[in-house]
Design a protein around this motif. Structure first.
Motif, mmCIF file in Angstrom:
data_model
loop_
_atom_site.group_PDB
_atom_site.id
_atom_site.type_symbol
_atom_site.label_atom_id
_atom_site.label_comp_id
_atom_site.label_asym_id
_atom_site.label_seq_id
_atom_site.Cartn_x
_atom_site.Cartn_y
_atom_site.Cartn_z
ATOM 1 N N GLU A 85 33.882 72.046 -87.384
ATOM 2 C CA GLU A 85 33.723 70.992 -86.374
ATOM 3 C C GLU A 85 32.250 70.831 -86.006
ATOM 4 O O GLU A 85 31.467 71.774 -86.067
ATOM 5 C CB GLU A 85 34.517 71.340 -85.111
ATOM 6 C CG GLU A 85 36.007 71.403 -85.317
ATOM 7 C CD GLU A 85 36.675 70.054 -85.090
ATOM 8 O OE1 GLU A 85 35.976 69.085 -84.724
ATOM 9 O OE2 GLU A 85 37.901 69.973 -85.282
ATOM 10 N N PHE A 109 30.947 70.451 -83.090
ATOM 11 C CA PHE A 109 30.435 71.176 -81.923
ATOM 12 C C PHE A 109 30.035 72.608 -82.271
ATOM 13 O O PHE A 109 29.162 73.175 -81.625
ATOM 14 C CB PHE A 109 31.412 71.120 -80.731
ATOM 15 C CG PHE A 109 32.774 71.705 -80.973
ATOM 16 C CD1 PHE A 109 32.976 73.068 -80.858
ATOM 17 C CD2 PHE A 109 33.848 70.881 -81.261
ATOM 18 C CE1 PHE A 109 34.232 73.607 -81.050
ATOM 19 C CE2 PHE A 109 35.109 71.414 -81.450
ATOM 20 C CZ PHE A 109 35.303 72.781 -81.352
ATOM 21 N N GLU A 130 28.689 73.268 -85.238
ATOM 22 C CA GLU A 130 27.404 73.015 -85.883
ATOM 23 C C GLU A 130 26.314 72.847 -84.820
ATOM 24 O O GLU A 130 25.184 73.320 -84.967
ATOM 25 C CB GLU A 130 27.495 71.748 -86.735
ATOM 26 C CG GLU A 130 26.248 71.461 -87.522
ATOM 27 C CD GLU A 130 26.499 71.488 -89.016
ATOM 28 O OE1 GLU A 130 27.334 70.692 -89.465
ATOM 29 O OE2 GLU A 130 25.881 72.295 -89.715
ATOM 30 N N ALA A 131 26.664 72.177 -83.711
ATOM 31 C CA ALA A 131 25.707 72.000 -82.625
ATOM 32 C C ALA A 131 25.312 73.357 -82.054
ATOM 33 O O ALA A 131 24.147 73.585 -81.728
ATOM 34 C CB ALA A 131 26.310 71.111 -81.531
ATOM 35 N N GLU A 142 22.798 79.836 -81.778
ATOM 36 C CA GLU A 142 23.708 80.764 -81.104
ATOM 37 C C GLU A 142 24.169 81.851 -82.077
ATOM 38 O O GLU A 142 24.340 81.591 -83.265
ATOM 39 C CB GLU A 142 24.955 80.017 -80.596
ATOM 40 C CG GLU A 142 24.678 78.862 -79.662
ATOM 41 C CD GLU A 142 24.381 79.303 -78.240
ATOM 42 O OE1 GLU A 142 24.218 80.518 -78.024
ATOM 43 O OE2 GLU A 142 24.309 78.438 -77.353
ATOM 44 N N HIS A 150 28.731 84.497 -79.655
ATOM 45 C CA HIS A 150 28.857 83.352 -78.746
ATOM 46 C C HIS A 150 29.748 82.280 -79.361
ATOM 47 O O HIS A 150 30.634 81.738 -78.702
ATOM 48 C CB HIS A 150 27.487 82.762 -78.437
ATOM 49 C CG HIS A 150 27.556 81.489 -77.638
ATOM 50 N ND1 HIS A 150 27.487 81.470 -76.268
ATOM 51 C CD2 HIS A 150 27.731 80.201 -78.011
ATOM 52 C CE1 HIS A 150 27.628 80.230 -75.835
ATOM 53 N NE2 HIS A 150 27.764 79.434 -76.870
ATOM 54 N N ARG A 181 32.947 81.506 -77.249
ATOM 55 C CA ARG A 181 32.840 80.316 -76.413
ATOM 56 C C ARG A 181 33.285 79.041 -77.119
ATOM 57 O O ARG A 181 33.741 78.108 -76.478
ATOM 58 C CB ARG A 181 31.391 80.142 -75.932
ATOM 59 C CG ARG A 181 30.886 81.334 -75.127
ATOM 60 C CD ARG A 181 31.488 81.354 -73.729
ATOM 61 N NE ARG A 181 31.053 80.228 -72.937
ATOM 62 C CZ ARG A 181 29.923 80.181 -72.242
ATOM 63 N NH1 ARG A 181 29.111 81.199 -72.243
ATOM 64 N NH2 ARG A 181 29.615 79.103 -71.538
ATOM 65 N N GLU A 182 33.079 78.985 -78.419
ATOM 66 C CA GLU A 182 33.404 77.737 -79.119
ATOM 67 C C GLU A 182 34.739 77.831 -79.859
ATOM 68 O O GLU A 182 35.532 76.901 -79.842
ATOM 69 C CB GLU A 182 32.288 77.361 -80.115
ATOM 70 C CG GLU A 182 30.880 77.377 -79.527
ATOM 71 C CD GLU A 182 30.602 76.197 -78.607
ATOM 72 O OE1 GLU A 182 31.377 75.231 -78.597
ATOM 73 O OE2 GLU A 182 29.589 76.245 -77.872
ATOM 74 N N PRO A 213 38.428 79.499 -77.341
ATOM 75 C CA PRO A 213 39.120 78.604 -76.399
ATOM 76 C C PRO A 213 39.958 77.538 -77.107
ATOM 77 O O PRO A 213 40.939 77.053 -76.558
ATOM 78 C CB PRO A 213 37.968 77.958 -75.623
ATOM 79 C CG PRO A 213 36.835 78.898 -75.753
ATOM 80 C CD PRO A 213 36.976 79.530 -77.106
ATOM 81 N N ASN A 214 39.573 77.186 -78.335
ATOM 82 C CA ASN A 214 40.338 76.192 -79.070
ATOM 83 C C ASN A 214 41.364 76.816 -80.005
ATOM 84 O O ASN A 214 42.281 76.143 -80.460
ATOM 85 C CB ASN A 214 39.390 75.308 -79.896
ATOM 86 C CG ASN A 214 38.519 74.452 -79.016
ATOM 87 O OD1 ASN A 214 38.992 73.533 -78.371
ATOM 88 N ND2 ASN A 214 37.245 74.788 -78.946
#
Lengths: 285, 670
Positions: free
Chosen positions: A171, A173, A175-176, A182, A186, A190-191, A194-195
């Motif tokens: 996804e 986000f 990559e962001a 990061e 993390h 965090r990324e 949660p999903n």
């Protein structure tokens, strides 16, 4: 701009009816299992040879077994085994499988190869055989059974966790996050997580059913808790010689097992309706 | 004068969908008529109800849809009754994605032949023969072989030709085209448009072309209907309507459109606001809240009424005939002069291995093959090319998000290693194409914008909150957006948050990977303006990747054209958009559908095949598709890089003087 569009709508979703019903029934069963020894009308292990093989009556709603023990009391006293095996084994498969799966997803290359081929090897063994293998080398017992059943389901959780994580890692986000430099921890905490937890929770809930069933099957084969424990699978096994003259001895734990399996499955389905957006809006109108 | 009745006659078509939030009024009194042999364009932004019209005509709406119409006639038959019998037989349909329209498990020939067997009762053998003929008619070479192929063996353009062949199999009188070229590359799109144009001329088939792209509609259609939030706002002859749009919405759409033939004009004029809530239909003009000309009387229902040879749903249109469309905020900061060199990329390359397997030979794709360029502070380098040319890979290589096979990157004078330090990460950021996947669905705007601040130690606590609010203000959003989740925002709003997140660390360089491609024209203009403002006020440099030449020519200082992993031409934007250019650039530009350029057809260059056609080893990578190919030289020797002007380089064997004689592909406005 379109100020009213988003903020005003309550984010709370209505709970699926299946989930509510399932949770209530499973809750009642769990409560009965916890209180079993105290609310049982009779001592589950007390022999009463004069009361052998009595059919269901007011004094003994589920009848008595070949030693005159009250079947209802034994079923109540044994309920916690099934619940412990189901939840315990799934917790073990979750605790081992998910980190392995995430590891494989994050470290593509030889780490992934080793983990996934190991998992393939475990999948290629029939579950009962794997359980037998683990139990054959050690003394049977409740915690051994839980461990065996848990290990059987590790490969499934590993594969699922890896698949979910791989999808999320692609996804934008994520990559962001990598563009911010990061660290892996993390990104994971965090990324990804949660999903990732909704599909994992749904799978876990549905896995519990299989774990209970496999645990009872192992007990039935004598690879679980040992007599005089009143594990349901074991009770069914012990009732086999009397199946014609006193079917209630086996039917009572069997039907209880069915009820538990169905309601746990209903909870799983309800969770899926709640958490899996792909299925949302289908059925349960 | 007795006029022949139109082939398709739709009057007062309304459509409601029952949803949890109430009835969504997707269409509200839509009226349109297509005479026999005519082509009608139906344009509007996403959510305007374009596709609902197509589904309503085909009788393919779900059970929850409530349809009402004064008239819904096709050749005198009521479609509400006859649609199941007519579709596939007298009404053919082509949908957006050819990959989804074809069954992957069946051979092409079988799929084209199916309607013939189904509707015409042909024997399978006869139908197959006809299918091969149809495929050949669609310009498919070796049609008999293609008929034996499976969909995955064909390119996107070929698949769409097969879909069109299927739609035409029963010789329908009407062809419904729902965004038929949106999923295709621009050079392939041009081929398909040529085909449709030819079919119209040869077969006299009527068409309803649904599209968001005004350029395509202008090329193919003689009539045009503009849809806004389920209502027709203006309809009439295409040429007149696009030359002098009257309805404020149509005018706004055209003002917001970045156009390749206009080059760099000032700021675009976005349409403020967003689509109205269709569950609460406004009895008056539903464009009113966004209309710069709204006045008393607009709250009254606006009937579609005839005004000199067109129909309009605006009572003020005649009054406003001479009123200028308001220019975007005049207070645009003067652009700072370009600074020194910020980014230098040399010989960057990356290949991907395909077909990993024990027994298969590993194939390699050189996604990026020896690319060099440099970028100055505050400069915008537009990177154009078709899908699969390596644009996005290059953008990620430059940011060191994927590892390069070779090549070097220097940022602000210092070499950037494969694992770049935090300093580089802070100063070089990325904006993604898809606003739906670029934000973490489980993070609020506040969390998403705060993280980069904390990550790079720029602000903490209350200072970070102030900074988050400043960032929101920068992208023209209010602090009220802080607690929102992505699903509570529109596409344009999400894209702004994506930009704000990239800007949070105060970068000097942004890779914009198709940053405005997923947005509607009116929103796209606002985001483009925002990007330009940020460049001017903050001096941010962009590598602006896009397949949309119009957008790139609007924003870029310099343009690089990429083909199969290499830059074939690079130079100042104006120089790249005019001859001399690389044959590929010329073909790319002439394929761009431009509004109001009807006479351009004659000068079009068409490429054979598409990007995926046979690669060449050693020679020019474009040789096999090149319209100006010079034989063995082109096929065996790498082309030299020639200087065509100051800072303008073309990699081609053909001398610059000769390239300069190529006709201008874009008739640049006077």
């Amino acid at each position: 701009m379109s100020g009213a569009a988003g903020a005003a709508t309550p984010a709370r979703r209505r709970l699926p009816r299946t989930l509510v019903i399932g949770l209530v029934v499973v809750g009642v069963i769990a409560l009965l299992a916890a209180l079993g020894p105290w609310i049982a009308p009779h001592d589950p292990d007390a022999f009463a040879m004069r009361m052998r093989l009595r059919p269901p009556s007011l004094a003994h709603p589920f009848g008595t077994d070949e030693f005159g023990r009250d079947v209802l009391s034994r079923v109540l006293a044994g309920a916690h085994y099934s619940l412990l095996m189901g939840f315990g084994a799934t917790a073990i498969s979750l605790a081992i499988g998910v980190p392995l799966g995430l590891l494989a997803a994050l470290h593509r290359g030889w780490v992934e190869e080793v983990v996934m081929r190991g998992v393939d090897l475990m999948i290629s063994l029939p579950p009962v055989l794997l359980g037998l293998l683990i139990l054959a080398v050690t003394e049977p017992g409740l915690f051994k059974t839980i461990l065996a059943v848990g290990l059987v389901y590790v490969p499934i959780m590993t594969r699922l966790a890896r698949a979910v994580a791989l999808e999320l890692l692609a996804e934008d986000f994520v990559e962001a996050a990598r563009a911010r430099g990061e660290g892996a921890w993390h990104i994971l905490a965090r990324e990804i997580m949660p999903n990732a937890w909704p599909p994992l929770i749904v799978e876990t809930a549905l896995r519990i059913t299989f774990a209970i069933l496999l645990g009872s099957a192992l007990s039935f084969l004598g690879l679980g808790p040992q007599p005089p424990a009143s594990e349901w699978g074991l009770m069914i096994a012990e009732s086999r010689p009397f199946i014609a003259e006193a079917p209630w001895i086996g039917l009572a734990p069997g039907l209880c097992l069915c009820l538990l399996l169905i309601t746990v499955n209903v909870v799983g389905e309800g969770l899926r309706d709640l958490l899996d957006p792909r299925l949302r809006g289908r059925g349960h109108g | 004068m007795a006029e022949a009745p139109p082939l398709l006659d739709v009057r007062g078509l309304s459509l409601g969908y029952a949803t949890a939030r109430g009835t969504v009024r997707a269409l509200d009194g839509v009226t349109l008529a297509i005479p026999r042999g005519a082509a009608m364009g139906l344009v509007g932004e996403s959510g305007s109800g374009k596709s609902s019209v197509v589904l309503a005509l085909l009788g393919l709406l779900g059970k929850e849809a409530a349809l009402a119409a004064d008239r819904l006639d096709f050749a005198g038959e009521d479609l509400r009754v006859a649609a199941p019998r007519l579709r596939g037989l007298r009404i053919g349909t082509v949908f957006q994605d050819p990959a989804a329209a074809l069954n992957p498990a069946l051979r092409i020939g079988l799929q084209v032949a199916e309607p013939l067997v189904q509707h015409r009762g042909l024997s399978p053998r006869a139908a197959h023969g006809r299918a091969v003929e149809l495929l050949a008619e669609m310009g498919i070479p070796r049609a008999a072989a293609v008929a034996q192929a499976y969909p995955h063996q064909l390119s996107g353009g070929m698949k769409q030709r097969a879909v069109i062949a299927t739609a035409l199999a029963c010789e329908p009188e009407l062809l419904l085209l729902d965004e038929p070229t949106t999923a295709l590359d621009v050079t392939v799109e041009a081929q398909i448009l040529d085909l449709l144009e030819r079919l119209r001329a040869e077969r006299g088939v009527s068409m309803l072309l649904v599209s968001h792209n005004l350029g395509i509609v202008d090329r193919l259609c003689d009539g045009l209907t503009v849809l806004y939030a389920g209502r027709v706002v203006e309809s009439g002859a295409t040429e007149a309507l696009l030359a002098t749009p009257r309805h404020p919405y149509t005018r706004g759409l055209l003002a917001a459109l970045p156009r390749a033939d206009r080059g760099r004009i000032g700021r675009l004029a976005p349409i403020p606001g967003s689509l109205p809530d269709l569950t609460l239909p406004d009895p008056g003009c539903n464009f009113r809240p966004r209309c710069p000309f709204a006045a008393a009387g607009c709250e009254a229902p606006q009937a579609l009424h005839p005004v000199d040879a067109r129909h309009l749903a605006c009572h003020r249109a005649e009054m406003l005939h001479d009123a200028a469309w308001p220019a975007p905020d005049a207070a645009v900061a003067d652009r700072a002069p370009l600074g020194g060199t910020l980014l230098e990329v040399a010989d960057l390359a990356r290949s991907f291995r395909l077909g990993r397997g024990l027994f298969r030979r590993q194939a390699e794709v050189r996604a990026v093959d020896g690319v060099s360029f440099s970028l100055r502070r505050g400069e915008v380098l537009g990177l154009v090319g078709e899908s699969g040319c390596g644009k996005s890979t290059l953008g990620r290589l430059v940011l060191r998000l994927i590892a390069a096979d070779r090549g070097s990157i220097r940022f602000d004078g210092a070499s950037v290693p494969a694992m770049p330090p935090d300093g580089f990460r802070r100063r070089a950021q990325i904006v993604f194409q898809n606003p739906d996947t670029s934000l973490n669905p489980r993070q609020t705007v506040d969390v998403a914008l705060r993280r980069p601040l904390e990550r790079f130690g720029l602000a903490h606590g209350a200072a970070a909150t102030r900074e988050v609010e400043r960032l929101l203000d920068l992208v023209r959003l209010t602090p009220a957006y802080r607690p929102r989740y992505p699903h509570q925002m529109s596409g344009g709003e999400k894209q702004r948050i994506g930009i704000a997140r990239a800007l949070a660390s105060r970068p000097d360089f942004l890779v914009c990977d198709e940053a405005v491609s997923a947005l509607d024209v009116s929103v796209q203009a606002a985001v483009l303006n925002l990007l330009e403002d940020l460049r001017d006020t903050l001096g941010v440099a962009y590598l602006f990747i896009s397949h949309d030449i119009g957008v790139v020519s609007h924003i870029a200082d310099r343009i690089a054209v990429m083909y199969r992993g290499a830059i074939v031409e690079e130079g100042p934007a104006a120089a790249v958009l005019a001859p001399p250019y690389h044959p590929y650039t010329g073909a790319l530009l002439s394929a761009v559908p431009v509004v109001g350029a009807r006479g351009r057809a004659a000068a079009r260059t068409r490429l054979k095949g598409d990007v995926s056609s046979a690669p060449t080893e050693g020679g020019c990578r474009f040789a096999h598709r090149c319209p100006a190919e010079r034989g063995t030289v082109c096929r065996t020797q790498a082309p030299p890089v020639q200087q065509a002007g100051p800072g303008h380089a073309i990699a081609c064997h053909i001398p610059v003087a000769e390239l300069a004689r190529a006709p201008a592909a874009l008739a640049v406005a006077e």
